[in-house]
Design an enzyme around this catalytic site. Structure first.
Site: not given
Ligand code: PGA
Length: 262
Positions: A6, A8, A103, A105, A177, A183, A223
Site C-alpha cells: 500500500n 498510500k 483502510h 486512514e 490492521e 506507521g 509496521s
C-alpha cells in the site's frame, strides 16, 4: 500467500513510482528464476499512476501471474456526477485486480462509515474486483478490551447483504490492521495476531459456511518490515501481509517477500 504493498500517497512523482515498480519487478523476476512458488504480490499505487504501472507490468509479462496492480480505494457507483471519485469499472478497465477497502486512514480522515464501506465492497464484488477489507481497533478501543466487539461490528457491517456465493467466486481478503500499529513502528505481536485471526474466523463462521470461510484470506498489516515479516506467516498463521511504509523501499519490500517463504 499474498503480499500487498500500500503505497498510500507516495511517491511524489510518476518517475519515482515507475522506478520503484521496476525495481520490485526485477527483484521478483530474479526470485522467480530461483523458486517455483512465489507469493502473489499486489502493488497498490496512487490511482493516477495505475495506468502507467500497468504498462510497465506488461513489459515484465512473465511476472503477470505473480505481480498484480491494485487500488487503494473505490467508489460504489459505476459512473456519473461524483467529482473526484473512481468507479470499480474504471479500475477494472485499467487492469486492476485488487482493491483495498475501508483502510483506517480513509475511515479517520475521510469520514468513511461502515455503511459506505459496505457499499464499496458490494460494488467491487459486482465489478469482479477482489476486495481487501481492512478492519482494526484503535489504541483506546484496545485498552478498553473490546477488540472482539469492534471487529465483529466492522466485519458484519461491511459484509451486510453479501451472500456466501458472491464471496466464494472471487478472492476476498480481510486485513487485520490495528490502527495503533499503522506507521507507528509498534507492530502487533504475531501471537496476538493469531488470537485475532480466531476472532475473525468466528465472526465469519457466524455468517457463512465453512467452505466460504476457508476461502477468505486473512492478512496482517501494521509496521511490517523485512525482519519481522516471516514471524507473522509462521507464528501468526496468516495468509498474507499488507505493507505500507516498507513497501516504498524496493530492497525492504523484497526482504518481506523473501521472508514470506519461511
Ligand atoms: P505501515 O502501514 O506498514 O506503514 O504501518 C500499513 C498500512 O497502513 O496498510
Amino acid at each position: 500467500m499474498i503480499i500487498v504493498a500500500n503505497w498510500k500517497m507516495n511517491p511524489k512523482t510518476l518517475k519515482e513510482a515507475e522506478k520503484l515498480f521496476v525495481s520490485i519487478g526485477r527483484g521478483i523476476k530474479i526470485r522467480r528464476k530461483k523458486r517455483k512458488k512465489l507469493p502473489e504480490i499486489v502493488i497498490c499505487p496512487p490511482s493516477v499512476y495505475l495506468f502507467n504501472l500497468k504498462k510497465e507490468l506488461s513489459s515484465l509479462r512473465s511476472l503477470t501471474p505473480f505481480l498484480k496492480a491494485g487500488a487503494q480505494d473505490v467508489f460504489w457507483e459505476e459512473e456519473g456526477a461524483y467529482t473526484g471519485e473512481i468507479s470499480p469499472l474504471m479500475l477494472k478497465d485499467v487492469g486492476c485486480k485488487y482493491v483495498i477497502i475501508g483502510h483506517s486512514e480513509r475511515r479517520r480522515y475521510f469520514g468513511e462509515t461502515d455503511e459506505m464501506i459496505n457499499k464499496k465492497v458490494k460494488a467491487a464484488l459486482k465489478a469482479g474486483l477482489y476486495p481487501i477489507l481492512c478492519v482494526g481497533e484503535t489504541e483506546k478501543e484496545r485498552k478498553k478490551g473490546n477488540i472482539g466487539d469492534i471487529l465483529r461490528k466492522q466485519i458484519k457491517s461491511a459484509l451486510k447483504g453479501i451472500s456466501g456465493s458472491e464471496l466464494q467466486t472471487l478472492r476476498f481478503s480481510i486485513a487485520y490492521e490495528p490502527v495503533w500499529a499503522i506507521g507507528s513502528g509498534k507492530a502487533c505481536e504475531a501471537g496476538e495476531v493469531r488470537k485475532v485471526k480466531l476472532i475473525i474466523k468466528k465472526v465469519l463462521s457466524s455468517l457463512y459456511s465453512l467452505d466460504v470461510v476457508k476461502k477468505i484470506r486473512l492478512l496482517y498489516g501494521g509496521s511490517v518490515n523485512g525482519s519481522i515479516a516471516g514471524k507473522y506467516i509462521k507464528d501468526g498463521e496468516i495468509d498474507g501481509l499488507l505493507v505500507g511504509g516498507a513497501s516504498l523501499r524496493a530492497g525492504e519490500f523484497l526482504k518481506i517477500v523473501d521472508n514470506s517463504f519461511e
